[in-house]
Structure formats: structure tokens, C-alpha cells
Design a protein around this motif. Structure first.
Motif, short mmCIF file in Angstrom:
data_model
loop_
_atom_site.label_atom_id
_atom_site.label_comp_id
_atom_site.label_asym_id
_atom_site.label_seq_id
_atom_site.Cartn_x
_atom_site.Cartn_y
_atom_site.Cartn_z
N THR A 1 0.86 -1.18 0.00
CA THR A 1 0.00 0.00 0.00
C THR A 1 0.90 1.23 0.00
OG1 THR A 1 -0.14 0.02 2.43
CG2 THR A 1 -1.88 -1.17 1.23
N ASN B 1 -5.91 5.82 0.06
CA ASN B 1 -5.59 5.43 -1.30
C ASN B 1 -5.85 3.93 -1.44
OD1 ASN B 1 -4.46 4.73 -3.76
ND2 ASN B 1 -2.54 5.82 -3.42
N PRO B 2 -6.93 3.53 -2.13
CA PRO B 2 -7.28 2.12 -2.21
C PRO B 2 -6.42 1.30 -3.18
CG PRO B 2 -8.84 3.39 -3.48
CD PRO B 2 -7.93 4.38 -2.78
N HIS B 3 -5.57 1.94 -3.97
CA HIS B 3 -4.72 1.20 -4.91
C HIS B 3 -3.71 0.37 -4.13
CE1 HIS B 3 -6.21 4.53 -7.42
NE2 HIS B 3 -6.32 3.56 -8.30
N CYS B 4 -3.59 -0.90 -4.52
CA CYS B 4 -2.68 -1.79 -3.81
C CYS B 4 -2.27 -2.94 -4.72
CB CYS B 4 -3.33 -2.32 -2.53
SG CYS B 4 -4.78 -3.34 -2.81
N GLU C 1 -7.90 -2.25 -6.63
CA GLU C 1 -8.32 -1.33 -5.59
C GLU C 1 -8.98 -2.12 -4.47
OE1 GLU C 1 -10.64 2.04 -6.73
OE2 GLU C 1 -9.32 2.53 -8.40
#
Length: 175
Positions: free
Chosen positions: A24, A62-65, A85
Motif C-alpha cells: 500500500t 488510497n485504495p490502490h494496492c 483497488e
């Protein structure tokens, strides 16, 4: 010449893996990487974490992972990377299915009670996240194109196709 790994093999390996690494992004842009358990269910990876843990705070902003798993070996195995996400799962019916998947995969010690849109256990509350792949890569190690080199690591990467989630299929170069 070898052909690309089929997405069906990628899904099987994602489902069977015991340990995953979640990447993350912290509020200041620095990366945060941590090991965790996860289950593959309905074409997505699910994991849980405490609401005050760093990964939960990062995903809130930030949901991007990315979730990774594979073999901790230099010359064999298939390493997998799933990008997407993380979406919080709050529906108790869905959470019960995920909780059952944890017990089936990891055993009774990973039993969670479900209520109020979260997992609960003796340690407290755990938020549950879904990561449906937007992109997935497979890195095959070992013999490739008929040779093996001890002086370099021969790894190839392909984007995989998720055939079971057409609305969320990863980008692909596979036919």
C-alpha cells in the motif's frame, strides 16, 4: 517456445497460497509492505486487518494496492502479482462467506464472528477488504526456452485474463 501461463493456473495458485504480501502507499507516498493471510473467493482476494493498523489507514486514503504471493526460490515456482483497488466489504452475508473461506483454508483458529459489517474475534474488530484484479502478472522461474542460466535469473511476465469476472477482468495479452 513456452506459452503464457493460463489465468486458470493463476487463479488456482492464488487460491492455494498460504501467505501473501500486501503493498500500500502511506500518506507521504512511501511504500508499506506487510505479510498477511488472504482467501480467493468469487474472483477476488479478501483479507482482513484491524481498523487502526497502517494498512487500513493507507487504504482509507488510497485504495490502490498490490497483493503478491509465490515461491521463495530462485530457480523454480510461479510468483503472482495482483493489482487492484481494495474495497471495504460491509455486507454481513458476504462477510459470513468470507469467514467460512478463512476457516476452510486456514483452520478453526481463524474463526471470525460477523456483525456490524466487520469480523470480530478475541483480539477485536477486523475490517475486510476485497481486491478484484485489474491486472495480474505471473512470473515463472526455472527452465525457460530450453535453457537455464546460473548467472542470471530467467523470469518472464504475462498479464493474465480473469475469465470469471468479465466486468473486472485484468488487462491481457493472452488470447
Amino acid at each position: 517456445m513456452r506459452t503464457a501461463t493460463a489465468w486458470s493456473e493463476g487463479r488456482e495458485r492464488l487460491a492455494a497460497a498460504q501467505l501473501y504480501w500486501l503493498s500500500t502507499v502511506r500518506h507521504d507516498g512511501r511504500p508499506h509492505v506487510t505479510p498477511l493471510l488472504s482467501v480467493w473467493l468469487d474472483g477476488a482476494l479478501y483479507f482482513c486487518t484491524g481498523p487502526t493498523e497502517q494498512k487500513a489507514r493507507n487504504l482509507e486514503r488510497n485504495p490502490h494496492c498490490a497483493l503478491t504471493t509465490g515461491a521463495n526460490a530462485l530457480h523454480e515456482g510461479l510468483d503472482l502479482v495482483v493489482e487492484g483497488e481494495a474495497a471495504a466489504v460491509r455486507d454481513d452475508t458476504t462477510l459470513r462467506r468470507i469467514a467460512e473461506a478463512y476457516v476452510q483454508k486456514y483452520g478453526e483458529e481463524w474463526t471470525f464472528q460477523v456483525r456490524d459489517g466487520a469480523f470480530h474475534h478475541e483480539g477485536g474488530e477486523a475490517l475486510v477488504y476485497e481486491v478484484a484484479p485489474t491486472t495480474a502478472f505471473g512470473f515463472r522461474k526455472g527452465d525457460w526456452a530450453g535453457f537455464r542460466s546460473s548467472k542470471c535469473l530467467n523470469i518472464w511476465a504475462v498479464q493474465l485474463v480473469a475469465t470469471n469476472r468479465p466486468s473486472r477482468s485484468p488487462a491481457t495479452s493472452e488470447p
